[in-house]
Design an enzyme around this catalytic site. Structure first.
Site, PDB file in Angstrom:
ATOM      1  N   LYS A   1      10.062   3.637  -4.998  1.00  0.00           N
ATOM      2  CA  LYS A   1       8.933   2.721  -4.836  1.00  0.00           C
ATOM      3  C   LYS A   1       8.996   1.596  -5.859  1.00  0.00           C
ATOM      4  O   LYS A   1       8.738   0.446  -5.542  1.00  0.00           O
ATOM      5  CB  LYS A   1       7.612   3.476  -4.962  1.00  0.00           C
ATOM      6  CG  LYS A   1       7.376   4.389  -3.775  1.00  0.00           C
ATOM      7  CD  LYS A   1       6.044   5.080  -3.821  1.00  0.00           C
ATOM      8  CE  LYS A   1       5.933   6.075  -2.669  1.00  0.00           C
ATOM      9  NZ  LYS A   1       4.763   6.924  -2.751  1.00  0.00           N
TER      10      LYS A   1
ATOM     11  N   PHE B   1       0.841  -1.201   0.000  1.00  0.00           N
ATOM     12  CA  PHE B   1       0.000   0.000   0.000  1.00  0.00           C
ATOM     13  C   PHE B   1       0.866   1.236   0.000  1.00  0.00           C
ATOM     14  O   PHE B   1       1.904   1.280   0.654  1.00  0.00           O
ATOM     15  CB  PHE B   1      -0.870   0.054   1.255  1.00  0.00           C
ATOM     16  CG  PHE B   1      -1.831  -1.079   1.383  1.00  0.00           C
ATOM     17  CD1 PHE B   1      -3.029  -1.064   0.700  1.00  0.00           C
ATOM     18  CD2 PHE B   1      -1.527  -2.165   2.184  1.00  0.00           C
ATOM     19  CE1 PHE B   1      -3.930  -2.111   0.827  1.00  0.00           C
ATOM     20  CE2 PHE B   1      -2.421  -3.220   2.315  1.00  0.00           C
ATOM     21  CZ  PHE B   1      -3.618  -3.193   1.636  1.00  0.00           C
ATOM     22  N   ASP B   2       0.408   2.215  -0.712  1.00  0.00           N
ATOM     23  CA  ASP B   2       0.998   3.527  -0.594  1.00  0.00           C
ATOM     24  C   ASP B   2       0.310   4.132   0.630  1.00  0.00           C
ATOM     25  O   ASP B   2      -0.891   3.979   0.797  1.00  0.00           O
ATOM     26  CB  ASP B   2       0.657   4.326  -1.856  1.00  0.00           C
ATOM     27  CG  ASP B   2       1.323   5.663  -1.854  1.00  0.00           C
ATOM     28  OD1 ASP B   2       2.518   5.706  -1.536  1.00  0.00           O
ATOM     29  OD2 ASP B   2       0.650   6.659  -2.159  1.00  0.00           O
ATOM     30  N   LYS B   3       1.071   4.778   1.524  1.00  0.00           N
ATOM     31  CA  LYS B   3       0.441   5.212   2.776  1.00  0.00           C
ATOM     32  C   LYS B   3      -0.632   6.280   2.555  1.00  0.00           C
ATOM     33  O   LYS B   3      -1.791   6.091   2.872  1.00  0.00           O
ATOM     34  CB  LYS B   3       1.493   5.745   3.756  1.00  0.00           C
ATOM     35  CG  LYS B   3       0.896   6.058   5.126  1.00  0.00           C
ATOM     36  CD  LYS B   3       1.845   6.839   6.011  1.00  0.00           C
ATOM     37  CE  LYS B   3       1.915   8.246   5.569  1.00  0.00           C
ATOM     38  NZ  LYS B   3       1.989   9.327   6.433  1.00  0.00           N
TER      39      LYS B   3
END
Lengths: 618, 67
Positions: free
Chosen positions: A492, A308-310
Site C-alpha cells: 500500500k 481509500f482502504d476498502k
C-alpha cells in the site's frame, strides 16, 4: 501600570473621541485657541496607550507599529497639525478596539465548544453523592449524570442508559443510544436518561480536551503563505520607515514623511491570512472536522486523488459468511468447526466472521489448536487434533502448491464477481471447501463521491488485499476509478508513493488503526472516526470525529473555501497598500485618512474571514 | 515543568514576540510559546530556578492580564 492602561484604553479612546467631536462643534465658533487645546488634549489622552506600547516594544528591541505612530504624532504636533494628530491617535485606538471585538467573534467557535464541559460533577462516594469541581476528578471515580446534564469525563457506563448528544465531538447532533458498558466522552450531553459512569480519562487526558488543544494549536500553525507574508511585513515596515526618512531628507516636508509612517503598518496583510484559518478551522471543529493547521488546509485544498482502504472505509467492515461449500463427502460442519477454532486465535476481521458463523450454527469449538502460522495478507495454517489446515486466499494456495480443479475455480470466480471474498480451506494439502464472505458497501458513499468529483476531485483509488474480482465489483458499485487489489500491507505504501508522483495531491482515508503508515505517507492522511482515538488523532492531518462521508465532503469543501477566503484577504490587503502608497505620493492621503483606510482594511479582512464561520455543510 | 497561562484576548500579533522574548529572558525558562489565537502562553521552566508566580508577574509586567 500596564494592566491599568489596558483596562482603561477604551475609556481613553472615548474621551479622546468626545474631545475631537467637541472641537469640531466649537470650530464653527471661530475660537481657534479653544479648538487647538481640545485637539491637543485629545491627542495626548489617546497617545497614552500607544506611547506605552511603543516604549514596551522598544525595550524588547522589537520594531512596533506603535513606535511609528508615536513618531508620526510627535511630528504632527510639531507642525501644528492638531486635527491630524488627534484623529490618527483616536482612529488607531478605535481600530484596535474593533479589531479585538471582531477577532473575538472569529474565535468564538472554540470558546463555545469549551463551554460544553461542565465545571462541576456529581460524584458517588459510597451511599452519598457529592458535588465536586471537575479538576479534582480522578480515574475510577464514579460519577452520576442526569437528563440534560453534560458528561464531565471519558468513561464507561456502569449503570443506566441514555440517549447522548455527541455533537461537541462528532458534529453530529442526532442522539446516540448508550447503555451499560458503553464508552462516553466528556463534553457530550445527555438528552434523555440517566447514567452512572466510571471515569477512565479526566481533565486534559480526555478526548475532548485533546481535541480542543489540537484545534488551538492548529489555529496557530501557519501556512507557507502566512510565513511568507510575515517575513514580508517584517521587511516592509522598517523599509517604509526608512523611506519616510529619505523623503524627509530630500523634500524637507515633515507632513509627507510622517504620513508614510502611518501607512507603514501592513495590518491587513499580517492579520488577513491567519484570521481566515482561525475562522475556518473553528468551523471545522464545530462540524466534527479537525484540520491540523494552515498548512494542512493548503494541502487538502490541492488534493485531486482520494485513496481509500476498502475494508471498513468503503465497506461496512462487518464481514459475514454468506455461504459454505464443502467439497468432501463429509458434512461441512466437520471441518468448519476446526477452521473456526483456528480463527478464534486470529485477530483478522474475516476470521471473526467465521467464528461468528460457527456460533450461529452451535458448533462446538476446541482450543486444541497447534503450530499456528500466520502469513500476512494470505492466511493462516495450523493443526487441530493432528489434522493440518491451511486457510486463506489463492496466494496461499499457490504457496503450498495446491491446484484448483476447473469446477471449483469456476465457482470461486463466480462468487468473487459478485463481490464476495472466497476463503479456501485445505486439509493436509487437499482442498475440502470454500467459505464465501461478504462485506457490504456502506450506504450513502456513492452520492458523496459524486459530489466530491463536482468539487474538484479527479480520481478515486481503492487499495485492498482482497481478490481482484471482488475488489472490482465493489469499485464498480461505487464508481471508483482505479483499483489495486491483492496487495500486501506493505504494498500500500508503494502505491501511495507512486500516486504522489503522478498526481497533484494524494489523500488517504482510513480508520487510522491498520493503515497508519499509509496515512503518514500520503500528502493528507485522513482518519475517519475516533475509534482508534489517540493514534489516529495524533498521526492524521485531518480527523473526522464521526465516521461519516458527508463530513469528508465538508472537510474538502471547507479547505477550498478557506484558501479562497485567504486569497481574497491577501488581495484586499495588497490593494490597500498600493492605494495608500499611491495616494500618499499624489498627496491625496494624509495622516488621518491614511489611518482610516488602514484600519478599515483590517476590519474588512476580519469581517470577510468571519463569513467562514457560517460556511455550511452540504 | 510545563505551565499554560490563559491571557486576556490577544489582538496584536506583535504581542506574541513581546511575551515570548520577555519570558525567555527569565532564568530557568526553557521555552515560551504563545498560542496567539487561543490567547495562551505555554512555558517550560525549571522549578528550581523560577516559579509559576514569577512567570505570572512577568507576563503582567509586560502588560497582559493572566486569567
Amino acid at each position: 501600570m500596564a494592566i491599568w492602561i489596558n483596562k482603561n484604553k477604551h475609556i481613553m479612546m472615548r474621551i479622546s473621541g468626545g474631545l475631537i467631536l467637541t472641537a469640531f462643534i466649537v470650530a464653527s465658533l471661530n475660537l481657534t485657541a479653544v479648538v487647538d487645546s481640545l485637539l491637543v488634549t485629545a491627542t495626548l489622552i489617546a497617545s497614552v496607550p500607544i506611547v506605552y506600547h511603543a516604549y514596551q516594544s522598544a525595550r524588547m528591541r522589537t520594531f512596533s507599529i506603535e513606535l511609528l505612530v508615536t513618531i508620526a504624532v510627535v511630528g504632527a504636533l510639531i507642525i501644528g497639525e492638531y486635527v491630524e494628530s488627534s484623529v490618527v491617535t483616536f482612529l488607531f485606538l478605535f481600530g484596535s478596539y474593533l479589531e479585538a471585538k471582531t477577532l473575538k467573534k472569529t474565535r468564538a467557535s472554540i470558546e463555545q465548544l469549551i463551554d460544553m464541559v461542565p465545571k462541576t460533577a456529581t460524584v458517588k462516594k459510597g451511599e452519598r453523592t457529592e458535588e465536586v469541581s471537575i479538576d479534582s476528578l480522578e480515574k475510577h471515580d464514579e460519577i452520576l449524570v442526569y437528563s440534560g446534564g453534560s458528561i464531565p469525563v471519558d468513561g464507561y457506563i456502569k449503570k443506566g442508559e441514555a440517549s447522548v448528544n455527541e455533537a461537541s465531538i462528532t458534529g453530529e447532533s442526532m442522539p446516540v443510544e448508550k447503555q451499560e458498558g458503553d464508552y462516553v466522552y466528556s463534553g457530550t450531553m445527555i438528552d434523555v436518561g440517566y447514567i452512572h459512569l466510571v471515569a477512565e480519562k479526566t481533565g486534559e487526558d480526555s478526548t475532548f480536551q485533546k481535541i480542543i488543544q489540537l484545534v488551538e494549536e492548529a489555529q496557530d500553525q501557519q501556512s507557507k503563505t502566512e510565513k511568507f507574508l510575515n517575513r514580508f511585513s517584517q521587511v516592509y515596515t522598517p523599509l517604509i520607515a526608512l523611506l519616510s526618512l529619505i523623503v524627509y531628507l530630500i523634500t524637507r516636508d515633515l507632513h509627507l514623511s510622517i504620513t508614510f509612517l502611518v501607512i507603514a503598518c501592513p495590518g491587513a496583510l499580517v492579520i488577513g491570512a491567519p484570521v481566515s484559518n482561525v475562522a475556518g478551522i473553528g468551523n471545522g471543529a464545530k462540524h466534527g472536522v479537525l484540520l491540523k493547521g494552515g498548512d494542512v488546509v493548503d494541502r487538502l485544498s490541492q488534493v485531486d486523488t482520494f485513496v481509500f482502504d476498502k475494508t471498513g472505509t468503503l465497506t461496512r467492515g462487518e464481514p459475514e459468511v454468506t455461504e459454505v461449500v464443502s467439497l468432501t463427502e463429509d458434512d461441512w460442519k466437520e471441518w468448519f468447526k476446526d477452521v473456526a477454532s483456528i480463527e478464534q486465535a486470529s485477530e483478522h476481521h474475516l476470521g471473526r466472521s467465521i467464528v461468528e458463523y460457527a456460533h450461529q450454527h452451535d458448533l462446538k469449538l476446541t482450543s486444541e489448536v497447534q503450530s499456528v502460522q500466520v502469513t500476512k495478507g494470505k492466511g493462516i495454517a495450523a493443526s487441530v487434533y493432528e489434522i493440518e489446515y491451511t486457510i486463506g486466499n489463492r496466494k496461499l494456495l499457490e504457496d503450498i502448491q495446491i491446484h484448483l480443479d476447473a469446477r471449483t475455480d469456476q465457482l470461486a470466480q463466480e462468487q468473487e464477481a459478485l463481490g464476495k471474498t472466497v476463503i479456501f480451506i485445505s486439509q493436509s494439502s487437499q482442498i475440502v471447501g470454500l467459505i464465501m464472505i461478504e462485506d457490504p458497501v456502506r450506504e450513502g458513499v456513492k452520492p458523496i463521491l459524486e459530489k466530491l468529483k463536482q468539487n474538484g476531485v479527479k480520481q478515486f483509488v481503492m487499495l485492498t488485499g482482497d481478490h481482484e474480482r471482488t475488489a472490482q465489483k465493489i469499485a464498480n458499485e461505487l464508481a471508483i476509478d482505479q483499483v489495486y487489489a491483492e496487495l500486501l500491507p506493505e504494498d500500500k505504501l508503494t502505491y501511495i508513493e507512486q500516486l504522489k508522483e503522478d498526481n497533484k495531491g494524494v489523500l488517504m482515508a482510513g480508520d487510522g488503526i491498520n493503515d497508519a503508515p499509509a496515512l503518514a505517507a500520503s500528502d493528507i492522511g485522513l482518519a475517519m472516526g475516533i475509534t482508534g482515538t489517540d493514534v489516529a488523532i495524533e498521526t492524521a492531518d485531518v480527523v473526522l470525529m464521526a465516521d461519516r462521508y458527508d463530513h469528508l465532503l465538508h472537510a474538502y469543501r471547507l479547505a477550498k473555501q478557506i484558501v479562497k477566503n485567504r486569497w481574497q484577504n491577501i488581495a484586499i490587503a495588497l490593494v490597500t497598500v498600493a492605494f495608500l502608497l499611491v495616494g500618499v505620493l499624489y498627496g491625496v492621503i494624509h495622516l488621518a485618512s491614511g489611518m482610516f483606510v488602514h484600519e478599515a482594511s483590517v476590519i474588512i479582512v476580519i469581517m470577510n474571514a468571519m463569513r467562514l464561520r457560517q460556511f455550511k455543510k452540504k | 515543568m510545563e505551565q499554560t497561562f490563559q491571557l486576556e484576548q490577544l489582538s496584536c500579533p506583535s504581542c506574541r514576540v513581546k511575551i515570548e522574548k520577555g519570558l525567555r529572558k527569565i532564568e530557568g525558562v526553557d521555552s515560551a510559546d504563545v498560542l496567539f489565537n487561543a490567547s495562551k502562553v505555554k512555558v517550560n521552566f525549571d522549578e528550581g530556578k523560577t516559579s509559576k508566580d514569577t512567570l505570572k508577574n512577568a507576563i503582567e509586567k509586560l502588560g497582559f492580564e493572566v486569567k
